[in-house]
Design a protein around this motif. Structure first.
Motif, mmCIF file in Angstrom:
data_model
loop_
_atom_site.group_PDB
_atom_site.id
_atom_site.type_symbol
_atom_site.label_atom_id
_atom_site.label_comp_id
_atom_site.label_asym_id
_atom_site.label_seq_id
_atom_site.Cartn_x
_atom_site.Cartn_y
_atom_site.Cartn_z
ATOM 1 N N GLU A 1 0.828 -1.210 0.000
ATOM 2 C CA GLU A 1 0.000 0.000 0.000
ATOM 3 C C GLU A 1 0.856 1.251 0.000
ATOM 4 O OE1 GLU A 1 -3.055 0.498 2.821
ATOM 5 O OE2 GLU A 1 -4.492 -0.734 1.737
ATOM 6 N N THR A 2 1.829 1.302 0.914
ATOM 7 C CA THR A 2 2.656 2.499 1.045
ATOM 8 C C THR A 2 3.923 2.414 0.201
ATOM 9 O OG1 THR A 2 3.915 1.617 2.927
ATOM 10 C CG2 THR A 2 1.830 2.733 3.408
ATOM 11 N N GLU A 3 4.238 1.207 -0.328
ATOM 12 C CA GLU A 3 5.476 0.956 -1.074
ATOM 13 C C GLU A 3 6.718 1.119 -0.197
ATOM 14 O OE1 GLU A 3 5.918 -0.301 -4.034
ATOM 15 O OE2 GLU A 3 3.770 -0.415 -4.463
ATOM 16 N N GLU A 4 6.531 1.139 1.111
ATOM 17 C CA GLU A 4 7.677 1.223 2.015
ATOM 18 C C GLU A 4 8.493 -0.063 1.934
ATOM 19 O OE1 GLU A 4 8.670 1.815 6.789
ATOM 20 O OE2 GLU A 4 6.603 1.647 6.088
ATOM 21 N N ILE A 5 9.822 0.085 1.904
ATOM 22 C CA ILE A 5 10.733 -1.057 1.791
ATOM 23 C C ILE A 5 11.716 -1.027 2.948
ATOM 24 C CG2 ILE A 5 12.625 -2.032 0.428
ATOM 25 C CD1 ILE A 5 11.129 -1.084 -2.069
ATOM 26 N N LYS A 6 11.970 -2.191 3.512
ATOM 27 C CA LYS A 6 12.931 -2.312 4.606
ATOM 28 C C LYS A 6 13.810 -3.531 4.347
ATOM 29 C CE LYS A 6 13.255 -3.105 9.608
ATOM 30 N NZ LYS A 6 12.488 -3.345 10.851
ATOM 31 N N GLY A 7 15.126 -3.328 4.366
ATOM 32 C CA GLY A 7 16.058 -4.434 4.191
ATOM 33 C C GLY A 7 16.802 -4.722 5.478
ATOM 34 N N PHE A 8 17.351 -5.924 5.601
ATOM 35 C CA PHE A 8 18.089 -6.294 6.810
ATOM 36 C C PHE A 8 19.094 -7.390 6.492
ATOM 37 C CE2 PHE A 8 13.839 -8.068 6.624
ATOM 38 C CZ PHE A 8 14.066 -9.443 6.621
ATOM 39 N N ASN A 9 20.198 -7.365 7.229
ATOM 40 C CA ASN A 9 21.266 -8.354 7.075
ATOM 41 C C ASN A 9 21.952 -8.495 8.423
ATOM 42 O OD1 ASN A 9 23.242 -10.065 6.177
ATOM 43 N ND2 ASN A 9 24.295 -8.576 4.888
ATOM 44 N N GLN A 10 21.821 -9.654 9.056
ATOM 45 C CA GLN A 10 22.234 -9.826 10.446
ATOM 46 C C GLN A 10 22.906 -11.181 10.625
ATOM 47 O OE1 GLN A 10 18.440 -7.391 12.262
ATOM 48 N NE2 GLN A 10 18.235 -9.541 11.848
ATOM 49 N N TYR A 11 23.897 -11.219 11.514
ATOM 50 C CA TYR A 11 24.666 -12.438 11.732
ATOM 51 C C TYR A 11 24.559 -12.917 13.182
ATOM 52 C CZ TYR A 11 27.042 -12.096 7.199
ATOM 53 O OH TYR A 11 27.328 -12.064 5.859
ATOM 54 N N GLY A 12 24.795 -14.204 13.371
ATOM 55 C CA GLY A 12 24.840 -14.794 14.695
ATOM 56 C C GLY A 12 25.878 -15.896 14.766
ATOM 57 N N TYR A 13 26.504 -16.050 15.933
ATOM 58 C CA TYR A 13 27.488 -17.117 16.131
ATOM 59 C C TYR A 13 27.286 -17.744 17.506
ATOM 60 C CZ TYR A 13 31.945 -19.565 16.563
ATOM 61 O OH TYR A 13 32.908 -20.529 16.737
ATOM 62 N N ASN A 14 27.045 -19.039 17.519
ATOM 63 C CA ASN A 14 26.834 -19.777 18.769
ATOM 64 C C ASN A 14 25.798 -19.107 19.662
ATOM 65 O OD1 ASN A 14 28.530 -21.803 18.046
ATOM 66 N ND2 ASN A 14 30.152 -21.291 19.510
ATOM 67 N N GLY A 15 24.758 -18.570 19.039
ATOM 68 C CA GLY A 15 23.628 -18.030 19.789
ATOM 69 C C GLY A 15 23.867 -16.676 20.423
#
Length: 354
Positions: A116-130
């Protein structure tokens, strides 16, 4: 009333999320698992055993039939990420002087789009051993390092301007473009609304679980009421889990040990589905409680170390899981159907774009 409005307004958004997990020291479990999901429904899967990407929904199979290069790209990325993640784990073990496993490296990345709003959100996240480490801030094009151990990695990755621009283009343009294409192919599937079957299950003499299964979309909530007022004492809410057919299930438990028999009729379980006009209300009634029934949501999500390999392989098929360290220092399995920050605890990691 305000929560009701916010809850149901969320149904306008679509999400494309990738969950990548590399492991070392987990016998009989794939060294690398990757899963793609649209609105919480798995649409693609690969691991180090099958060594290729496979679509898991009929409409996704039609898309890759129309565009075979799309699947080739995923297969290539799956193999490439496997090599990068394996090298990262070896590097982390050395740098952190770790001699005992298991070792678990994860990434969750993707994008969200509001049609509807054409709003875009990107994300890139890492984890190691919790444990937490680093996440990309697309607004400033810098990496966020919440722990001192991550500062070296942040400085190195912040200096890689070309890669940062590549990330920006991928998460702001390419990823949303693919997501819109997936929504086009799977619109009838993704926009459907399916109410669940709801049952009362007796887990133990003192606990009754209200269990809903077969619903879609995954934006739902379930709670216990007394005299039509929601309450939280003695209530344990479970996570929303995927079913093999693309639908979802969830449960909410109630400790009934302190409830007088004459007060049972004052309690009920309420299920609400985003977009649905009516709620499903189930009275707390001993006559309708089922016993000796175990569903996927009733499996204990306990520490990875020592967990049954069969359960791990089952979770690998779904591809919707993250290992997270709890307050006791144990690494546990969880299902990330909502965006959550999973970060890492290492020094420098090799970078895999996209």
């Amino acid at each position: 009333k305000l929560f009701y409005f916010i809850f149901f307004s969320l149904s306008l958004k679509y999400s494309l999320k990738y969950f990548l997990t590399a492991t070392s020291g987990l016998p009989d479990f794939p060294e690398f698992v990757a899963s793609a999901s649209v609105n919480g429904v798995q649409v693609g899967y690969c691991d180090s055993n099958i060594r290729t990407a496979e679509p898991t929904q009929d409409w996704m199979k039609k898309l890759v039939k129309d565009d075979p290069q799309h699947l080739d790209w995923y297969s290539e990325k799956c193999f490439g990420n496997q090599q990068v993640f394996r090298a990262n784990i070896d590097s982390l073990k050395q740098r952190l002087n770790q001699t005992r496993g298991p070792y678990i490296l994860q990434r969750m990345n993707g994008c969200e789009w509001d049609d509807e709003t054409e709003e875009i959100k990107g994300f890139n996240q890492y984890g190691y051993n919790g444990e937490d480490f680093i996440a990309l801030d697309l607004q400033t094009l810098t990496w966020i390092a919440p722990k001192p151990q991550a500062v070296i990695t942040k400085l190195k990755w912040d200096a890689e301007k070309a890669r940062l621009e590549h990330n920006k283009n991928y998460y702001i343009n390419r990823c949303p473009g693919w997501l819109k294409k997936y929504v086009k192919y799977g619109r009838s599937f993704l926009q459907r609304s399916v109410l669940p079957s709801v049952s009362l299950l007796q887990r133990s003499p003192s606990v009754v679980s209200c269990h809903a299964t077969g619903f879609y979309p995954h934006r739902a909530r379930m709670f216990w009421r007394k005299d039509e007022e929601e309450f939280h004492d003695g209530v344990d809410k479970g996570q929303i889990l995927p079913n093999h057919d693309g639908s979802f299930q969830m449960s909410v438990q109630l400790n009934v040990s302190s409830i007088k028999p004459e007060d049972w009729s004052r309690h009920d379980c309420v299920f609400q589905l985003a977009g649905a006009e009516t709620d499903i209300i189930t009275k707390l009634d001993k006559k309708v409680i089922q016993t000796n029934s175990v569903s996927l949501s009733e499996f204990p999500v306990g520490p990875v170390v020592g967990a049954a390999v069969g359960v791990l392989l089952l979770l690998a098929v779904f591809g919707f899981f993250i290992w997270k360290r709890n307050s006791h220092g144990e690494i546990q399995l969880i299902f990330p159907l909502n965006l959550m920050i999973i970060e890492v605890h290492p020094p420098i990691l090799r970078y895999s774009s996209g």
